[in-house]
Design a protein around this motif. Structure first.
Motif, mmCIF file in Angstrom:
data_model
loop_
_atom_site.group_PDB
_atom_site.id
_atom_site.type_symbol
_atom_site.label_atom_id
_atom_site.label_comp_id
_atom_site.label_asym_id
_atom_site.label_seq_id
_atom_site.Cartn_x
_atom_site.Cartn_y
_atom_site.Cartn_z
ATOM 1 N N SER A 206 31.346 54.384 5.572
ATOM 2 C CA SER A 206 32.507 54.241 4.694
ATOM 3 C C SER A 206 32.929 52.780 4.610
ATOM 4 O O SER A 206 32.796 52.008 5.557
ATOM 5 N N GLU A 207 33.428 52.377 3.419
ATOM 6 C CA GLU A 207 33.847 50.995 3.224
ATOM 7 C C GLU A 207 35.210 50.718 3.853
ATOM 8 O O GLU A 207 35.657 49.581 3.885
ATOM 9 N N LYS A 208 35.863 51.727 4.343
ATOM 10 C CA LYS A 208 37.171 51.549 4.973
ATOM 11 C C LYS A 208 37.023 50.818 6.302
ATOM 12 O O LYS A 208 35.996 50.903 6.977
ATOM 13 N N THR A 209 38.084 50.100 6.684
ATOM 14 C CA THR A 209 38.121 49.490 8.006
ATOM 15 C C THR A 209 38.394 50.563 9.047
ATOM 16 O O THR A 209 38.758 51.699 8.713
ATOM 17 N N SER A 210 38.248 50.211 10.335
ATOM 18 C CA SER A 210 38.494 51.179 11.396
ATOM 19 C C SER A 210 39.919 51.697 11.345
ATOM 20 O O SER A 210 40.185 52.888 11.552
ATOM 21 N N TYR A 211 40.872 50.804 11.065
ATOM 22 C CA TYR A 211 42.278 51.217 10.987
ATOM 23 C C TYR A 211 42.497 52.158 9.806
ATOM 24 O O TYR A 211 43.211 53.167 9.917
ATOM 25 N N GLU A 212 41.854 51.866 8.681
ATOM 26 C CA GLU A 212 41.990 52.718 7.499
ATOM 27 C C GLU A 212 41.355 54.089 7.728
ATOM 28 O O GLU A 212 41.850 55.102 7.236
ATOM 29 N N ILE A 213 40.269 54.125 8.489
ATOM 30 C CA ILE A 213 39.635 55.408 8.809
ATOM 31 C C ILE A 213 40.565 56.250 9.679
ATOM 32 O O ILE A 213 40.707 57.461 9.475
ATOM 33 N N ARG A 214 41.229 55.615 10.627
ATOM 34 C CA ARG A 214 42.186 56.335 11.473
ATOM 35 C C ARG A 214 43.299 56.940 10.622
ATOM 36 O O ARG A 214 43.664 58.111 10.796
ATOM 37 N N LEU A 215 43.837 56.135 9.686
ATOM 38 C CA LEU A 215 44.892 56.635 8.805
ATOM 39 C C LEU A 215 44.378 57.764 7.914
ATOM 40 O O LEU A 215 45.108 58.705 7.593
ATOM 41 N N ALA A 216 43.089 57.678 7.518
ATOM 42 C CA ALA A 216 42.513 58.727 6.674
ATOM 43 C C ALA A 216 42.438 60.055 7.415
ATOM 44 O O ALA A 216 42.678 61.122 6.837
ATOM 45 N N TYR A 217 42.106 60.003 8.702
ATOM 46 C CA TYR A 217 42.078 61.233 9.506
ATOM 47 C C TYR A 217 43.486 61.836 9.620
ATOM 48 O O TYR A 217 43.665 63.054 9.501
ATOM 49 N N ILE A 218 44.476 60.981 9.852
ATOM 50 C CA ILE A 218 45.858 61.470 9.966
ATOM 51 C C ILE A 218 46.321 62.065 8.641
ATOM 52 O O ILE A 218 46.974 63.119 8.613
ATOM 53 N N ASP A 219 45.964 61.399 7.526
ATOM 54 C CA ASP A 219 46.338 61.931 6.208
ATOM 55 C C ASP A 219 45.639 63.257 5.936
ATOM 56 O O ASP A 219 46.220 64.168 5.327
ATOM 57 N N GLN A 220 44.388 63.385 6.402
ATOM 58 C CA GLN A 220 43.654 64.641 6.245
ATOM 59 C C GLN A 220 44.371 65.775 6.963
ATOM 60 O O GLN A 220 44.495 66.893 6.436
ATOM 61 N N TYR A 221 44.881 65.480 8.161
ATOM 62 C CA TYR A 221 45.634 66.485 8.915
ATOM 63 C C TYR A 221 46.908 66.881 8.166
ATOM 64 O O TYR A 221 47.223 68.069 8.053
ATOM 65 N N ARG A 222 47.628 65.897 7.637
ATOM 66 C CA ARG A 222 48.880 66.190 6.939
ATOM 67 C C ARG A 222 48.645 67.026 5.676
ATOM 68 O O ARG A 222 49.416 67.949 5.386
ATOM 69 N N GLN A 223 47.606 66.697 4.936
ATOM 70 C CA GLN A 223 47.299 67.460 3.731
ATOM 71 C C GLN A 223 46.955 68.905 4.065
ATOM 72 O O GLN A 223 47.355 69.837 3.353
ATOM 73 N N ARG A 224 46.244 69.103 5.154
ATOM 74 C CA ARG A 224 45.905 70.466 5.569
ATOM 75 C C ARG A 224 47.157 71.237 5.964
ATOM 76 O O ARG A 224 47.302 72.414 5.631
ATOM 77 N N GLN A 225 48.080 70.565 6.654
ATOM 78 C CA GLN A 225 49.326 71.226 7.038
ATOM 79 C C GLN A 225 50.140 71.621 5.812
ATOM 80 O O GLN A 225 50.748 72.696 5.770
ATOM 81 N N LYS A 226 50.151 70.751 4.779
ATOM 82 C CA LYS A 226 50.880 71.063 3.551
ATOM 83 C C LYS A 226 50.268 72.273 2.858
ATOM 84 O O LYS A 226 50.984 73.147 2.365
#
Length: 265
Positions: free
Chosen positions: A123-143
């Motif tokens: 992925s072209e994302k940085t390590s920090y952006e990948i971490r945020l992407a995982y957290i956002d994935q969790y939030r979207q699933r909860q919604k």
């Protein structure tokens, strides 16, 4: 040479407890020791020594954190239980419940898994952006889960197309009324006393804890002479008694020793 992640590796996330990597391998469940130590604020070496002293299993698996792939230590279920009991952290009980209901349940029942989808390593994302992407994935699933639950409840409450006067109302079946059971007060057998009476009259709490600690120490030394299978069973008994000791410690202020003439110990 780039290492590849263990194929059975799963990633889980909780806003309260952070990330936890776990996998099922060779019929056993394994939990990432680094993730556990970060949540419980423990030193990795200290936690590993504790698990090994109680005959828990430790092994290494290759895991990918963001874009970095490396080998990490993992502990089995016995080691996990020992770590959560012996760490004496306030959040350990809630952490254990989350691991049981989310992580362990997902590993045992893949069809009902709550694992996060792995983001490709290229992925072209940085390590920090990948971490945020995982957290956002969790939030979207909860919604999505919350939305589905709300729709299901709303659908069940929708009114019918016909007025209530046009349809014959059927009286709902009433469940049989079960007789109320009255609890009889506990009466100890002849010649015996309650736990409260024991600590108030026969033996003070600190003295009893001293005997209990001595028994636990002797048991930990004794299990070293047993076979591996017998050690696992014995360690479970020790873990139960350790939890019992913690319960007594939490109620220590209520156990006031008042010696009587009947005291004989």
């Amino acid at each position: 040479m780039t290492q590849s992640q263990e194929p059975t590796m799963k990633k889980f996330y909780s806003p309260e407890y952070g990330f936890l990597h776990a996998c099922k391998k060779d019929g056993s469940l394994w939990y990432n020791l680094t993730d556990l130590c970060q949540t419980l604020s423990m030193l990795l070496r200290e936690a590993e020594d504790l698990v090994k002293r109680t005959k828990g299993q430790v092994r290494e698996f290759t895991v990918r954190r963001q874009k970095i792939t490396s080998c990490n230590r993992y502990i089995d279920e016995d080691g996990l239980l020992t770590l959560l009991i012996e760490c004496r952290k306030n959040q350990a009980n809630g952490y254990r419940k989350w691991i049981d209901t989310v992580v362990t349940h997902s590993l045992r029942y893949p069809a009902d898994s709550q694992e996060l989808e792995e983001i490709p390593a290229d992925s072209e994302k940085t390590s920090y952006e990948i971490r945020l992407a995982y957290i956002d994935q969790y939030r979207q699933r909860q919604k999505r889960t919350t939305r589905t639950t709300t729709q299901t409840m709303t659908g069940a409450m929708q009114p019918t197309l016909f007025g209530s006067g046009r349809l014959r109302r059927e009286e709902p079946e009433q469940a049989p009324v079960e007789p109320v059971q009255t609890l009889t007060p506990f009466v100890p057998a002849d010649g015996h006393m309650t736990v409260e009476e024991f600590f108030r009259k026969e033996m003070a709490y600190p003295e009893f804890i001293g005997h209990l600690d001595g028994a636990l120490k002797a048991a930990r030394q004794y299990i070293r002479t047993l076979s591996k299978k017998q050690q696992k069973i014995a360690q479970q008994h020790i873990n139960v008694m350790t939890v019992f000791r913690g319960m007594l410690k939490g109620n220590a202020e209520n156990l006031k020793f008042q010696p009587s003439e009947a005291a004989c110990l």
